[in-house]
Design a protein around this motif. Structure first.
Motif, PDB file in Angstrom:
ATOM      1  N   UNK A  51      87.520  52.641   1.095  1.00 46.71           N
ATOM      2  CA  UNK A  51      88.208  51.772   0.094  1.00 46.71           C
ATOM      3  C   UNK A  51      88.151  52.315  -1.224  1.00 46.71           C
ATOM      4  N   UNK A  52      87.413  53.456  -1.494  1.00 48.08           N
ATOM      5  CA  UNK A  52      87.451  54.124  -2.656  1.00 48.08           C
ATOM      6  C   UNK A  52      88.382  55.538  -2.857  1.00 48.08           C
ATOM      7  N   UNK A  53      89.058  55.671  -4.027  1.00 47.34           N
ATOM      8  CA  UNK A  53      89.474  56.963  -4.088  1.00 47.34           C
ATOM      9  C   UNK A  53      88.953  58.056  -4.132  1.00 47.34           C
ATOM     10  N   UNK A  54      87.662  58.210  -4.560  1.00 52.39           N
ATOM     11  CA  UNK A  54      86.565  59.165  -4.873  1.00 52.39           C
ATOM     12  C   UNK A  54      86.427  59.934  -3.612  1.00 52.39           C
ATOM     13  N   UNK A  55      86.797  61.313  -3.827  1.00 50.10           N
ATOM     14  CA  UNK A  55      86.369  62.289  -2.631  1.00 50.10           C
ATOM     15  C   UNK A  55      85.253  63.013  -3.094  1.00 50.10           C
ATOM     16  N   UNK A  56      84.933  63.458  -4.379  1.00 45.25           N
ATOM     17  CA  UNK A  56      83.631  64.185  -4.506  1.00 45.25           C
ATOM     18  C   UNK A  56      83.290  63.722  -6.029  1.00 45.25           C
ATOM     19  N   UNK A  57      81.820  63.603  -6.630  1.00 44.15           N
ATOM     20  CA  UNK A  57      81.673  63.296  -7.803  1.00 44.15           C
ATOM     21  C   UNK A  57      80.492  64.101  -8.295  1.00 44.15           C
ATOM     22  N   UNK A  58      80.027  63.722  -9.605  1.00 38.81           N
ATOM     23  CA  UNK A  58      79.062  64.519 -10.143  1.00 38.81           C
ATOM     24  C   UNK A  58      79.673  65.768 -10.954  1.00 38.81           C
ATOM     25  N   UNK A  59      81.078  65.456 -11.362  1.00 40.22           N
ATOM     26  CA  UNK A  59      81.902  66.652 -12.178  1.00 40.22           C
ATOM     27  C   UNK A  59      81.713  66.391 -13.616  1.00 40.22           C
TER      28      UNK A  59
ATOM     29  N   UNK B 173      99.507  56.053  -4.270  1.00 40.76           N
ATOM     30  CA  UNK B 173      98.389  55.898  -5.255  1.00 40.76           C
ATOM     31  C   UNK B 173      97.217  54.923  -4.549  1.00 40.76           C
ATOM     32  N   UNK B 174      97.285  54.902  -3.192  1.00 40.64           N
ATOM     33  CA  UNK B 174      96.012  54.111  -2.675  1.00 40.64           C
ATOM     34  C   UNK B 174      95.158  54.942  -2.017  1.00 40.64           C
ATOM     35  N   UNK B 175      93.848  54.632  -2.003  1.00 39.59           N
ATOM     36  CA  UNK B 175      92.792  55.467  -1.602  1.00 39.59           C
ATOM     37  C   UNK B 175      93.145  56.091  -0.193  1.00 39.59           C
ATOM     38  N   UNK B 176      93.068  57.228  -0.067  1.00 39.83           N
ATOM     39  CA  UNK B 176      93.682  57.953   1.208  1.00 39.83           C
ATOM     40  C   UNK B 176      92.859  57.567   2.297  1.00 39.83           C
ATOM     41  N   UNK B 177      93.435  57.482   3.742  1.00 41.05           N
ATOM     42  CA  UNK B 177      92.600  57.237   4.676  1.00 41.05           C
ATOM     43  C   UNK B 177      91.747  58.464   5.000  1.00 41.05           C
ATOM     44  N   UNK B 178      90.472  58.203   5.697  1.00 46.72           N
ATOM     45  CA  UNK B 178      89.590  59.052   5.913  1.00 46.72           C
ATOM     46  C   UNK B 178      88.683  59.421   4.632  1.00 46.72           C
ATOM     47  N   UNK B 179      88.801  59.039   3.499  1.00 49.44           N
ATOM     48  CA  UNK B 179      87.889  59.111   2.217  1.00 49.44           C
ATOM     49  C   UNK B 179      86.570  58.818   2.770  1.00 49.44           C
ATOM     50  N   UNK B 180      85.664  59.493   2.021  1.00 50.41           N
ATOM     51  CA  UNK B 180      84.244  59.511   2.612  1.00 50.41           C
ATOM     52  C   UNK B 180      83.440  58.198   2.028  1.00 50.41           C
ATOM     53  N   UNK B 181      84.053  57.675   1.026  1.00 49.11           N
ATOM     54  CA  UNK B 181      83.603  56.002   0.809  1.00 49.11           C
ATOM     55  C   UNK B 181      84.547  55.070   0.996  1.00 49.11           C
TER      56      UNK B 181
END
Length: 380
Positions: A226-234, A216-224
Motif C-alpha cells: 500500500x506504500x509507494x516507497x521502494x527504498x529509503x534512507x536517501x 500514480x498509485x503505489x505499484x504492485x509488488x512494492x516492498x511495503x
C-alpha cells in the motif's frame, strides 16, 4: 581522452548537498573515489575493461537556460526542461534548432526547486504524454501533459494532470529525477528537503525512491504494501538508471564526506542520516562507489557499455564506474574534468553514445563558461 583512475583513501570532509560548501564550512583537499568491488558476480556476465574513454562528438545545441531533465523522442528530437523558466523545449538533434513547447503551469521555482525531471509515457506512441516532476507552491509533485506538436510553438503542451503529489519541498534537496523502468512502472527520486529525519520515516515521501503506476498509485509488488516507497534512507536522489539485466542504480548527494552510487534493492535502507557512504553497518546498504563531495555532487546517471556514467555538478566531471553485477569491477574514472563546467544530466543516446547536459546557469555555476548546452559523446 585521458581519464583519471581513483584509488581508495581516507575519509575527507567538506562539500555540500548541492555542490557548494555552506558558509563557514571546513575545506579539505580533493579526496579520491572509492569503489566496492566485493559481491555480486553473476556467472556468464561480462566485465567491461577497467579503463574507459570519452570522445566529444559535437555540441548539439547551446544557449539553454537552467536545463535539468532530458527525454529523447522516439521519432527524433530531444525534450529538455528549464528548471527556472518552467518551460519544455524540443531540440532537433541534427540541426540544434530549439522550439519551445510551452510553459508548465503550477511550477514555483525557488532554490533547487522548479521544473525538474521529465519522462515519456511507456505508451507515448499512442498517448503522447510527457511526465514531469516539479516544485509547486506547496510540494513537489508529478504531472503528465499531452504534447501536441501540430499546435503552434508555445501552445503544444496540454494542461498538467497531477498524478502524484505531497512530496516534501525545500530550498534544497528536492530530488526530481523520474524514469519509467523496464517493468513499465514510474520511479521517482526524492530528497528529504533538509529535514533529515524524513529519510528514515517510511511514512514520509521525502528521502526515498518511489515506485508508482503510470496513474500514480503505489505499484504492485512494492516492498511495503500500500506504500509507494521502494527504498529509503536517501538524502537527495537525482539519478536513476537500469543496467542490461534490469537492475536499478541511483546517485545520491552526500553532505560533508561522501557522494554515492547505489545499487537499489526493494525495501533497502541506504542509511541517511545515520550513515553517509560506506558504514559497514548491517542495517544499511553500502554504496557501489563513493566520492568526496568536491569531486562529484552527482545528478543524472546513465548506463552504457557495461558502466554507469554519472554527471558531477560541483565536481565538473563525468564519472565512469564499470560494473560486474552490482559491484564495481574497477575504480571509478573521471573524464571532461573542468572542461564544460557543471554537468547535470546524462542520458543514453543508443549504443556507445550519450547525451550530456551542462548546468552552468543554475545559480551555482558560471555562465562565463558558456551558455548551457547538450553534447553528444562516444563512450567506451
Amino acid at each position: 581522452m585521458t581519464g583519471m583512475l581513483a584509488a581508495a583513501a581516507l575519509l575527507l570532509t567538506a562539500g555540500c548537498s548541492s555542490g557548494e560548501p555552506p558558509p563557514g564550512a571546513r575545506s579539505a583537499p580533493p579526496g579520491p573515489a572509492v569503489a566496492s568491488t566485493s559481491p555480486a558476480r553473476p556467472p556468464g556476465e561480462s566485465t567491461p575493461r577497467a579503463e574507459g574513454s570519452v570522445k566529444v562528438l559535437r555540441t548539439v545545441t547551446e544557449g539553454l537556460d537552467s536545463p535539468w531533465g532530458l527525454a529523447a523522442l522516439p521519432g527524433g528530437g530531444l525534450l529538455v526542461s528549464s528548471r527556472d523558466r518552467a518551460t519544455l523545449t524540443r531540440v532537433d538533434e541534427e540541426t540544434g534548432r530549439k522550439t519551445e513547447l510551452g510553459t508548465v503551469s503550477g511550477v514555483a521555482p525557488q532554490g533547487e526547486g522548479g521544473l525538474l525531471g521529465i519522462a515519456l509515457s511507456p505508451h507515448y506512441a499512442s498517448d503522447h504524454m510527457v511526465y514531469a516532476y516539479f516544485t509547486s507552491a506547496s510540494d513537489n509533485r508529478i504531472v503528465r501533459m499531452l504534447y501536441d506538436e501540430k499546435k503552434p510553438p508555445g501552445e503544444q503542451l496540454g494542461a498538467p494532470d497531477t498524478v502524484f503529489k505531497g512530496i516534501p519541498k525545500g530550498h534544497v534537496h528536492n530530488g526530481g529525477r523520474i524514469a519509467f523502468g523496464p517493468d513499465g512502472m514510474l520511479y521517482a527520486g526524492t530528497g528529504e528537503s533538509g529535514e533529515r529525519g524524513l529519510a528514515q520515516d517510511r511514512k514520509s515521501l521525502g528521502g526515498k525512491i518511489l515506485r508508482l503506476t503510470p496513474e500514480g498509485e503505489p505499484a504492485p509488488g512494492n516492498p511495503f504494501p500500500g506504500s509507494p516507497v521502494y527504498s529509503y534512507g536517501h538524502r537527495n536522489v537525482q539519478g536513476l538508471a537500469w543496467d542490461g539485466r534490469q537492475r536499478l542504480f541511483a546517485s545520491e548527494f552526500g553532505q560533508d564526506t561522501w557522494d554515492e552510487l547505489n545499487a537499489i534493492a526493494p525495501g533497502g535502507n541506504y542509511g541517511w542520516p545515520d550513515a553517509e557512504g560506506r558504514s559497514g553497518d548491517a542495517r544499511y546498504r553500502d554504496p557501489v562507489a563513493q566520492w568526496h563531495t568536491g569531486q562529484a555532487s552527482p545528478s543524472g546517471i546513465a548506463y552504457a557499455g557495461g558502466s554507469v556514467w554519472m554527471a558531477g555538478l560541483r565536481g565538473e566531471r563525468l564519472w565512469r564506474t564499470p560494473l560486474k553485477g552490482t559491484a564495481a569491477s574497477a575504480p571509478p574514472q573521471a573524464f571532461l574534468t573542468g572542461r564544460f563546467g557543471r554537468l547535470r544530466t546524462v542520458a543514453p543516446a543508443g549504443g556507445h553514445r550519450l547525451w550530456l547536459v551542462t548546468s552552468n546557469t543554475d545559480g551555482r555555476g558560471s555562465p562565463k563558461k558558456g551558455d548551457d548546452r547538450i553534447l553528444e559523446l562516444e563512450v567506451r
